[in-house]
Design a protein around this motif. Sequence first.
Motif, PDB file in Angstrom:
ATOM      1  N   GLU A  36       5.341  -0.321  -3.054  1.00 54.31           N
ATOM      2  CA  GLU A  36       5.966  -1.376  -4.092  1.00 54.31           C
ATOM      3  C   GLU A  36       7.300  -0.919  -4.083  1.00 54.31           C
TER       4      GLU A  36
ATOM      5  N   PHE B 288       0.573  -9.548  -0.478  1.00 59.21           N
ATOM      6  CA  PHE B 288       1.988  -9.655  -0.782  1.00 59.21           C
ATOM      7  C   PHE B 288       2.004  -9.971  -2.157  1.00 59.21           C
ATOM      8  N   ASN B 289       2.720  -9.029  -2.996  1.00 62.29           N
ATOM      9  CA  ASN B 289       2.682  -9.125  -4.476  1.00 62.29           C
ATOM     10  C   ASN B 289       4.141  -9.289  -4.969  1.00 62.29           C
TER      11      ASN B 289
ATOM     12  N   LEU C 258      -1.066  -0.619  -1.812  1.00 55.73           N
ATOM     13  CA  LEU C 258       0.506  -1.386  -1.802  1.00 55.73           C
ATOM     14  C   LEU C 258       1.390  -0.291  -1.747  1.00 55.73           C
TER      15      LEU C 258
ATOM     16  N   ARG D  18      -2.768 -13.188  -0.879  1.00 58.17           N
ATOM     17  CA  ARG D  18      -3.479 -12.636   0.139  1.00 58.17           C
ATOM     18  C   ARG D  18      -3.674 -13.538   1.299  1.00 58.17           C
ATOM     19  N   LYS D  19      -3.110 -13.136   2.361  1.00 57.98           N
ATOM     20  CA  LYS D  19      -3.245 -13.531   3.747  1.00 57.98           C
ATOM     21  C   LYS D  19      -4.445 -13.601   4.469  1.00 57.98           C
TER      22      LYS D  19
ATOM     23  N   VAL E  64       3.557  -4.642  -0.518  1.00 61.02           N
ATOM     24  CA  VAL E  64       3.009  -5.229   0.518  1.00 61.02           C
ATOM     25  C   VAL E  64       2.216  -3.809   1.040  1.00 61.02           C
TER      26      VAL E  64
ATOM     27  N   ILE F 253      -3.652  -9.336   4.459  1.00 62.37           N
ATOM     28  CA  ILE F 253      -2.444  -8.780   4.341  1.00 62.37           C
ATOM     29  C   ILE F 253      -1.884  -9.191   2.934  1.00 62.37           C
TER      30      ILE F 253
END
Length: 219
Positions: A91, A146-147, A89, A167-168, A112, A144
């Motif tokens: 950040e 996203f946090n 990631l 998580r996608k 991301v 992908i």
Amino acid sequence: MNKVLLIIGFTLIAFSLNAQKSYDYGLFMGMTQSHKYTILPIPDANGLDYAAGGYYRYSLNERYSWRGGINAGFDRSTFQPAMIDAFGLFEINFHPLSPKRDKKRVSSYIGVGLSYLVDIPVLQTLSQTPGANLGSYMTRNIRIPFNVGVRYNATPSLTIGAEWALRKGYQKDYDIPDAPVSNFLLSNWRSHFGITVGYMVSNYCKTCPFYENERKKLK
């Protein structure tokens, strides 16, 4: 001219001293849940599994950092491994976060990047299915991430936080991994949510009184 060069030189030195401040490594502990066809997880006691993992974060400065790690999910009934998620990631802190300055100890952040998530029961089933396209399944494990979270530097060496990691995925259905992806938004998702506890190592120069005095003047 000499004054200009001196200012530029001091600025570059100050920036280099301020470029890398710290790194931290620690643990993630919480829950994980898969949720197909919807981006938001709907809490379901029957769908929640335990989650744990580790991470390493390299802070470029007070706002930006790189982070890598591995999370694992464990079946809530048998405690057998059910999921492995390796991720990287970038950040961004919404507020400057520094282990040294008293007024910069807490910040929300987003991250991301890319991750590779393997659902172990599906992989085992697919491996035992004649004619299954294992290569297609392994490719679609790329996700992908996203946090969203918040970090708090409790002490110069201890950081704690709370995080939601989304998580996608591009498998249309966990149970039919070879099914075509007809709608990228409505394919499956997975969420990890929990707390982080880390040990921070600061790279502040503790023997640079001139730089410290000049920095204090800028406050």
